[in-house]
Enzyme design. Structure first.
Site, PDB file in Angstrom:
ATOM      1  N   GLU A 185       0.847  -1.193   0.000  1.00 53.26           N
ATOM      2  CA  GLU A 185       0.000   0.000   0.000  1.00 53.26           C
ATOM      3  C   GLU A 185       0.887   1.249   0.000  1.00 53.26           C
ATOM      4  OE1 GLU A 185      -3.850   1.509   2.605  1.00 53.26           O
ATOM      5  OE2 GLU A 185      -2.219   0.469   3.622  1.00 53.26           O
TER       6      GLU A 185
ATOM      7  N   LYS B 205     -10.264   0.350  -2.065  1.00 50.77           N
ATOM      8  CA  LYS B 205     -10.329  -0.128  -0.684  1.00 50.77           C
ATOM      9  C   LYS B 205     -11.702   0.156  -0.078  1.00 50.77           C
ATOM     10  CE  LYS B 205      -7.676   0.468   3.628  1.00 50.77           C
ATOM     11  NZ  LYS B 205      -6.558   1.266   4.231  1.00 50.77           N
TER      12      LYS B 205
ATOM     13  N   CYS C 267      -4.837  -3.720   3.002  1.00 48.20           N
ATOM     14  CA  CYS C 267      -4.512  -3.394   4.382  1.00 48.20           C
ATOM     15  C   CYS C 267      -5.653  -3.639   5.386  1.00 48.20           C
ATOM     16  CB  CYS C 267      -4.007  -1.953   4.456  1.00 48.20           C
ATOM     17  SG  CYS C 267      -3.056  -1.592   5.968  1.00 48.20           S
TER      18      CYS C 267
END
Length: 282
Positions: free
Chosen positions: A44, A116, A157
Site C-alpha cells: 500500500e 479499498k 490493508c
C-alpha cells in the site's frame, strides 16, 4: 511444474518523494526479474506516503495519469505482472481520493482495479489517530482477476480485519490467491499482522501474498513491515522478518496444492452459512 509460479512480496519504506519511490520500485522489479519472479506485489502507498496533511490529495491522479503510466511501462519493459497496492487515485471531488489497488499485466495493461472498502479510521493505542475516511472515498465492489499466478482476490490493508470479504472472494468468486498490500502501523502489526494473515489463508484455503511498508516514513508515521507469502495450510513460505529492510520475499507457489487441500478438507461443501454481498453505499 505447470501449476507452479514464482511470486514476490516487496518490502519498502516509501516517502513523499515520487521519483525516489519509483526508483526503488524499478530497482526491485529488476531484482525480481533476475530471480525469475513472474508476479511481483508492492505494498500500500508504494508510490507515495505523505508527510503533511493534504499532500496525498495533491498528488492524486486518475488511473490513466502519468504516475501510473510509468509503472505500466515498467511492467511492460520488464515483462512482469505487478500488483500495485494502494495508489492515490483521484476521487469524486477535490477533497477526496480513492485508495486503489491496481493490477498490471506483463504487457503493461491495467487488468483490474480495486478501491479499498474498509477505511482506517482508528485511534491506535499509544500511537496516533488515523482518519483515512476524512479524505478517502471507500470502494463498493469486490474484485477478482485471473492471472498466471492464479485467480487473484484484491484487497488492501485494513480489509484484513474483515473476514467476510475474504470469504466472499473465496467461496463466491473462486479466488485462489489473496493479495493484501499493506502499511500496518508498528503497534497493530506487532499484535495482529501475522495471525490475521495466517487465519485468512487457513479459513479460505488460499495462498496469501502480503507486501508491507516498513520502517519510518517521516517523523509522524512508521510501518511494521514483515512481508509474507503464506500457503493454503497457513504455512509461511517466505518473509522479510527483520521488518526494516527494503527487499523481496520470494516463493514458488504450486496452485495444485490448493485443490489437494480443498479436496482433503472440503470446507466449501461443509459450510452451513453463506454471506450475501451488500454493496456499501457511497
Amino acid at each position: 511444474m505447470a501449476n507452479t509460479v514464482r511470486v514476490g512480496a516487496v518490502q519498502m519504506t516509501s516517502t513523499d518523494d515520487l521519483d525516489a519511490n519509483y526508483a526503488t520500485c524499478s530497482r526491485l522489479v529488476k531484482e525480481a526479474c533476475a530471480a525469475g519472479v513472474k508476479f511481483l506485489c508492492f505494498p500500500e502507498c508504494f508510490s507515495f506516503v505523505s508527510a503533511k496533511d493534504g499532500d496525498s490529495l495533491k498528488v492524486s491522479e486518475p488511473i490513466d495519469g502519468p504516475i501510473m503510466q510509468k509503472y505500466c511501462s515498467l511492467a511492460r519493459e520488464s515483462n512482469i505482472w505487478l500488483s500495485l497496492g494502494g495508489f492515490q487515485e483521484k476521487g469524486p471531488d477535490d477533497a477526496h481520493q480513492h485508495n486503489t489497488h491496481v493490477l498490471v499485466d506483463d504487457a503493461g495493461n491495467i487488468r483490474n482495479t480495486y478501491r479499498k472498502i474498509h477505511l482506517f479510521d482508528v485511534d491506535v493505542p499509544g500511537n496516533m489517530v488515523y482518519k483515512e475516511g476524512s479524505f478517502t472515498t471507500a470502494g463498493n465492489a469486490i474484485v477478482v482477476e485471473d492471472s498466471p499466478a492464479g485467480r487473484l482476490g484484491l484487497t488492501v490493508c485494513y480489509d484484513l480485519r474483515f473476514p467476510e470479504l475474504y470469504q466472499l472472494l473465496r467461496f463466491e468468486n473462486n479466488a485462489q490467491v489473496l493479495l493484501v498490500p499493506s502499511a500496518f502501523t508498528k503497534v497493530t502489526g506487532a499484535a495482529h499482522w501475522e495471525v490475521l494473515l495466517r487465519a485468512r489463508a487457513i479459513e479460505t484455503q488460499c495462498f496469501i501474498i502480503a507486501a508491507a511498508q516498513a520502517g519510518k516514513h517521516n517523523e509522524k508515521r512508521e510501518s511494521y513491515g514483515d512481508s509474507l507469502i503464506i500457503d493454503p495450510w497457513g504455512t509461511i513460505l517466505a518473509r522479510l522478518s527483520d521488518r526494516l529492510s527494503t527487499g523481496i520475499a520470494i516463493a514458488d507457489i504450486d496452485l495444485s496444492q490448493i485443490d489437494a487441500i480443498r479436496t482433503r478438507m472440503p470446507i466449501a461443501t461443509h459450510r452451513k452459512f453463506s454471506i450475501t454481498w451488500k454493496s456499501p453505499s457511497l
